[in-house]
Design a protein around this motif. Structure first.
Motif, PDB file in Angstrom:
ATOM      1  N   ALA A  46       0.833  -1.205   0.000  1.00 29.33           N
ATOM      2  CA  ALA A  46       0.000   0.000   0.000  1.00 29.33           C
ATOM      3  C   ALA A  46       0.869   1.257   0.000  1.00 29.33           C
ATOM      4  N   GLU A  47       1.932   1.249   0.789  1.00 28.68           N
ATOM      5  CA  GLU A  47       2.828   2.402   0.816  1.00 28.68           C
ATOM      6  C   GLU A  47       3.515   2.608  -0.536  1.00 28.68           C
ATOM      7  N   LYS A  48       3.803   1.509  -1.226  1.00 27.77           N
ATOM      8  CA  LYS A  48       4.423   1.623  -2.550  1.00 27.77           C
ATOM      9  C   LYS A  48       3.459   2.256  -3.553  1.00 27.77           C
ATOM     10  N   VAL A  49       2.160   1.907  -3.452  1.00 33.02           N
ATOM     11  CA  VAL A  49       1.153   2.532  -4.315  1.00 33.02           C
ATOM     12  C   VAL A  49       1.199   4.046  -4.149  1.00 33.02           C
ATOM     13  N   ALA A  50       1.207   4.505  -2.888  1.00 33.30           N
ATOM     14  CA  ALA A  50       1.249   5.943  -2.624  1.00 33.30           C
ATOM     15  C   ALA A  50       2.546   6.569  -3.141  1.00 33.30           C
ATOM     16  N   GLN A  51       3.662   5.893  -2.920  1.00 34.53           N
ATOM     17  CA  GLN A  51       4.957   6.421  -3.366  1.00 34.53           C
ATOM     18  C   GLN A  51       5.027   6.508  -4.889  1.00 34.53           C
ATOM     19  N   ASP A  52       4.475   5.509  -5.564  1.00 30.49           N
ATOM     20  CA  ASP A  52       4.498   5.513  -7.025  1.00 30.49           C
ATOM     21  C   ASP A  52       3.690   6.673  -7.596  1.00 30.49           C
ATOM     22  N   VAL A  53       2.556   6.968  -6.971  1.00 34.88           N
ATOM     23  CA  VAL A  53       1.737   8.095  -7.422  1.00 34.88           C
ATOM     24  C   VAL A  53       2.481   9.410  -7.200  1.00 34.88           C
ATOM     25  N   ALA A  54       3.159   9.526  -6.065  1.00 36.64           N
ATOM     26  CA  ALA A  54       3.929  10.742  -5.787  1.00 36.64           C
ATOM     27  C   ALA A  54       4.999  10.967  -6.857  1.00 36.64           C
ATOM     28  N   LYS A  55       5.696   9.915  -7.219  1.00 37.59           N
ATOM     29  CA  LYS A  55       6.747  10.019  -8.229  1.00 37.59           C
ATOM     30  C   LYS A  55       6.171  10.357  -9.596  1.00 37.59           C
ATOM     31  N   GLU A  56       5.052   9.718  -9.938  1.00 34.86           N
ATOM     32  CA  GLU A  56       4.485   9.907 -11.275  1.00 34.86           C
ATOM     33  C   GLU A  56       3.967  11.322 -11.492  1.00 34.86           C
ATOM     34  N   TYR A  57       3.359  11.908 -10.443  1.00 32.63           N
ATOM     35  CA  TYR A  57       2.681  13.194 -10.633  1.00 32.63           C
ATOM     36  C   TYR A  57       3.376  14.362  -9.936  1.00 32.63           C
TER      37      TYR A  57
END
Length: 264
Positions: A46-57
């Motif tokens: 779940a934390e990786k999902v949030a981190q990936d969104v932060a990086k993408e946008y």
């Protein structure tokens, strides 16, 4: 680029909630993600999902595993967002569960859980963000309900009752927020094509002895006048609009995104 506003989306590590979180991040909102985790592996995912969104946008994200059945965890989650970022400007109440059973066999614990997660949690989150929104003179509360917030179906007593309840909560908060810059609206999707729904199709094919297309058209989308699934991107886009200044006079409404289901 961040737009200076912060959003919290419950139930946002998959499905509709993840689609909404991504749409808000793309529009420049910092996003707090939420989802129930049962072990370290699920928390890391779940934390990786949030981190990936932060990086993408290019925005900031947080993850909090607050259990939507526990008011104290909900309040702590919102306190974390406010302490970290200074505000929760947009609250999206998306978390929800479902159970299907005739009323005479409906388990009491399932009723209690559905009412708690689908309805009572939205009360707790809204109450917790209200003081800050009121002080700043600006806030958006967006409730993801269902076509079942407007229509009933058999064997879904708790789900239909909970979603109708959120319709009433939406109207009440809209009236209370009208003088202090807070709007509250609901989005009422029909069948949304999520991994969860996609996974149900093979079982339905077997149960009805139908092809994939027959199951989609004759079973899942039976009540849709437009025989298409709703997409998470469509829901996300509507959330972004309702969160914008262009929607400042839209409040207290439940907007169907259901292919014409509620028009019948």
């Amino acid at each position: 680029m961040a737009n200076g506003k912060n959003a919290l989306v419950t139930g946002s590590t998959s499905g509709i909630g993840l689609g909404i979180a991504k749409a808000l991040a793309q529009a420049g909102y910092n996003v707090m993600f939420n989802g129930l985790v049962r072990n370290d592996e699920e928390r890391n995912a779940a934390e990786k999902v949030a981190q990936d969104v932060a990086k993408e946008y290019g925005v900031k994200t947080l993850f909090n595993p607050a259990n939507m059945m526990k008011g104290e965890e909900i309040r702590a989650m919102i306190a974390q967002a406010e302490q970290t970022w200074g505000s929760v400007d947009v609250l999206v109440n998306n978390a929800g569960i479902q159970f299907v059973s005739p009323i005479e066999d409906f388990p009491e614990d399932k009723w209690d859980a559905i009412i708690a997660i689908n309805l009572t949690a939205a009360f707790h989150t809204s109450k917790a963000v209200w003081k800050g929104m009121k002080a700043r003179g600006w806030g958006r509360i967006i409730n993801i309900t269902s076509a079942h917030a407007l229509q009933a179906s058999e064997f879904k007593s708790a789900y239909v009752a909970s979603k109708h309840g959120v319709t009433g909560l939406t109207k009440t908060l809209a009236l209370e927020g009208a003088t202090c810059g807070i709007t509250c609206n609901a989005i009422c999707p029909g069948y949304v094509l999520t991994p969860l729904v996609e996974g149900q199709i093979p079982d339905q094919m077997k149960a009805h002895n139908m092809s994939r297309e027959e199951v989609i058209q004759k079973v899942m989308l039976y009540k849709h006048a437009i025989k298409d699934f709703v997409t998470v991107e469509q829901i996300g886009a509507l959330v972004v609009f309702l969160a914008s200044d262009a929607a400042k006079l839209i409040t207290g409404v439940s907007i169907p995104v259901d292919g014409g289901w509620s028009a019948q």
